[in-house]
Design a protein around this motif. Structure first.
Motif, PDB file in Angstrom:
ATOM      1  N   SER A  93       0.834  -1.204   0.000  1.00  0.00           N
ATOM      2  CA  SER A  93       0.000   0.000   0.000  1.00  0.00           C
ATOM      3  C   SER A  93       0.866   1.249   0.000  1.00  0.00           C
ATOM      4  O   SER A  93       0.599   2.209  -0.737  1.00  0.00           O
ATOM      5  CB  SER A  93      -0.909   0.015   1.233  1.00  0.00           C
ATOM      6  N   LEU A  96       3.138   1.115  -3.513  1.00  0.00           N
ATOM      7  CA  LEU A  96       2.305   0.967  -4.726  1.00  0.00           C
ATOM      8  C   LEU A  96       2.859   1.576  -6.022  1.00  0.00           C
ATOM      9  O   LEU A  96       2.778   2.774  -6.241  1.00  0.00           O
ATOM     10  CB  LEU A  96       0.900   1.530  -4.489  1.00  0.00           C
ATOM     11  N   LYS A 101       0.646  -2.755  -9.162  1.00  0.00           N
ATOM     12  CA  LYS A 101      -0.819  -2.750  -9.244  1.00  0.00           C
ATOM     13  C   LYS A 101      -1.307  -3.675 -10.346  1.00  0.00           C
ATOM     14  O   LYS A 101      -2.259  -4.430 -10.170  1.00  0.00           O
ATOM     15  CB  LYS A 101      -1.297  -1.313  -9.498  1.00  0.00           C
ATOM     16  N   LYS A 102      -0.598  -3.621 -11.462  1.00  0.00           N
ATOM     17  CA  LYS A 102      -0.994  -4.443 -12.604  1.00  0.00           C
ATOM     18  C   LYS A 102      -0.901  -5.938 -12.261  1.00  0.00           C
ATOM     19  O   LYS A 102      -1.799  -6.719 -12.580  1.00  0.00           O
ATOM     20  CB  LYS A 102      -0.073  -4.120 -13.792  1.00  0.00           C
ATOM     21  N   GLU A 105      -3.732  -6.936 -10.029  1.00  0.00           N
ATOM     22  CA  GLU A 105      -4.979  -7.011 -10.796  1.00  0.00           C
ATOM     23  C   GLU A 105      -5.037  -8.284 -11.626  1.00  0.00           C
ATOM     24  O   GLU A 105      -6.091  -8.921 -11.725  1.00  0.00           O
ATOM     25  CB  GLU A 105      -5.110  -5.780 -11.709  1.00  0.00           C
ATOM     26  N   SER A 179      -7.380  -5.947  -2.348  1.00  0.00           N
ATOM     27  CA  SER A 179      -6.820  -5.167  -3.460  1.00  0.00           C
ATOM     28  C   SER A 179      -7.288  -3.728  -3.391  1.00  0.00           C
ATOM     29  O   SER A 179      -6.494  -2.797  -3.570  1.00  0.00           O
ATOM     30  CB  SER A 179      -7.256  -5.747  -4.810  1.00  0.00           C
ATOM     31  N   PHE A 183      -4.945  -0.512  -3.285  1.00  0.00           N
ATOM     32  CA  PHE A 183      -4.995   0.493  -4.347  1.00  0.00           C
ATOM     33  C   PHE A 183      -5.355   1.863  -3.778  1.00  0.00           C
ATOM     34  O   PHE A 183      -4.959   2.894  -4.316  1.00  0.00           O
ATOM     35  CB  PHE A 183      -5.986   0.083  -5.436  1.00  0.00           C
ATOM     36  N   LYS A 185      -4.265   2.822  -1.096  1.00  0.00           N
ATOM     37  CA  LYS A 185      -3.110   3.109  -0.248  1.00  0.00           C
ATOM     38  C   LYS A 185      -3.484   3.165   1.244  1.00  0.00           C
ATOM     39  O   LYS A 185      -2.870   3.899   2.019  1.00  0.00           O
ATOM     40  CB  LYS A 185      -2.435   4.419  -0.676  1.00  0.00           C
TER      41      LYS A 185
END
Lengths: 213, 213
Positions: A93, A96, A101-102, A105, A179, A183, A185
């Motif tokens: 977090s 990030l 992030k990708k 996901e 997630s 995302f 944070k």
DNA sequence: TACATATTATATGGATACATATGGAAACTA
DNA sequence: TAGTTTCCATATGTATCCATATAATATGTA
């Protein structure tokens, strides 16, 4: 050329993870040497490494056997795993990055597909990918190492806690929440959510251990 | 009779911790064999174990050397150590037994005596005893193992962050706060205090690393 | 028939012997 | 003189050999 013992370590790990070698099974050096077509020397080195990483245990003059974990030991392991998984979420977090992030996901999407298909083995694998993505996103190499090792030890017991009705969807929903927190944070929330998520698995341990008997 | 390699492991660890072997130093099997009066076989087993626990590293055909950690790796290590130390405090708070409390009090008293005498080496040792008492009081064997290993890796760098004026008394005061929180069974507070306590040490890392050059 | 003891077989722990790749030194050439 | 190539020394990686402790089996006795 790579060392022969490195190959042996991978092979033996695979045998243990795949269930070919079960906890309590005895390993004889001469047998392994014959099976892999090498002398006892690299076999012994491989065994020693696996002892060091906790997959085997030895008694002096009695050789090596696949380590048997008691319910207490497994529980302790899960407790540490939950703490470190939570930590990874907190760090992820804070840090990030776009690629982090990708990856997360992607892992989440794999989980969604597997859950929709109700494919339990696929979900188990997707689950690993999702967690691994978070580990990596933490940016802490030691943490990744530790979690890898703990994961390996837990995997030996081939626990499939998803076979409970509805658990797949519930697990997926928890992954989503985690997630989202990362995302956003929100490290503290992500930490807590992951800890709870892990503890839910850990809570099933006793009954699963009994089922192994 | 115990295995010869076990003795060797202890001896080599001692050599590394005592600074006789410094990060980057090369280890030659033949030399060690001659020095310890054994053949290369147990030497190789000991080296392999030390590689597995992260104290040495090997390049194929190039032998073993004492592992050199980068500043980033040391920092990551400290981050994990802080998390697990905090976890130990939380668990110790929850579990708190009479003997656990006694051990922690003993460790704290050792710290007090050493701090009063301004004996830095004694304080370093007392500090280890205090932390070890908390580890044990957590009741989680895996956690104790992990913290032992991390401690060993950190120790190689012989960081003595107490040489800063007033740091001894400050560290002791923090220890007191932590113990109080544990004894009050306030796990969340104990966790936070310990994390902060560890992070204060970690924050000094960069300057200490530079001093090693 | 059951238990205890002794003997033997065998598997681990350690030593030694051998192969090979890597690094360094020396010699030759540009 | 600097750079490259070749050769050799040495240390790692592997194989085999030896010693010994453990365990299993067999035999003898109660």
């Amino acid at each position: 050329m790579a060392r022969a013992s490195d190959t042996l370590i991978e092979q033996l790990k695979h045998d243990i993870f795949s269930g070919l070698l079960k906890p309590g099974d005895q390993l004889e050096e001469a047998d392994l040497a014959a099976r892999f077509g090498v002398s006892r020397t690299p076999i012994r080195e491989a065994i020693r490494s696996l002892v060091d990483c906790g997959l085997l245990e030895t008694r002096p003059r009695k050789g090596a056997m696949v380590r048997v974990l008691t319910a207490k030991e497994l529980n302790d392991l899960f407790e540490v795993a939950a703490e470190l998984e939570g930590m990874a979420c907190r760090l992820a977090s804070d840090l990030l990055t776009l690629s982090g992030k990708k990856d997360i996901e992607t892992g989440l999407e794999m989980c969604r597909v597997a859950a929709e298909a109700e494919d339990i083995p696929a979900y188990a694998q997707a689950n690993l990918a999702f967690h691994a993505a978070i580990h990596k996103a933490s940016g802490n190499a030691w943490l990744v190492d530790q979690l890898d090792q703990i994961q390996a030890r837990i995997n030996v017991y081939r626990l499939m806690p998803y076979e409970v009705v509805g658990r797949l969807e519930k697990s997926l929903a928890e992954h989503r929440e985690i997630s989202d927190a990362i995302f956003a944070k929100n490290g503290a929330l992500a930490n807590t959510l992951m800890r709870d998520h892990m503890m839910l698995q850990g809570a099933r341990l006793p009954s699963l251990l009994k089922a192994l008997e």
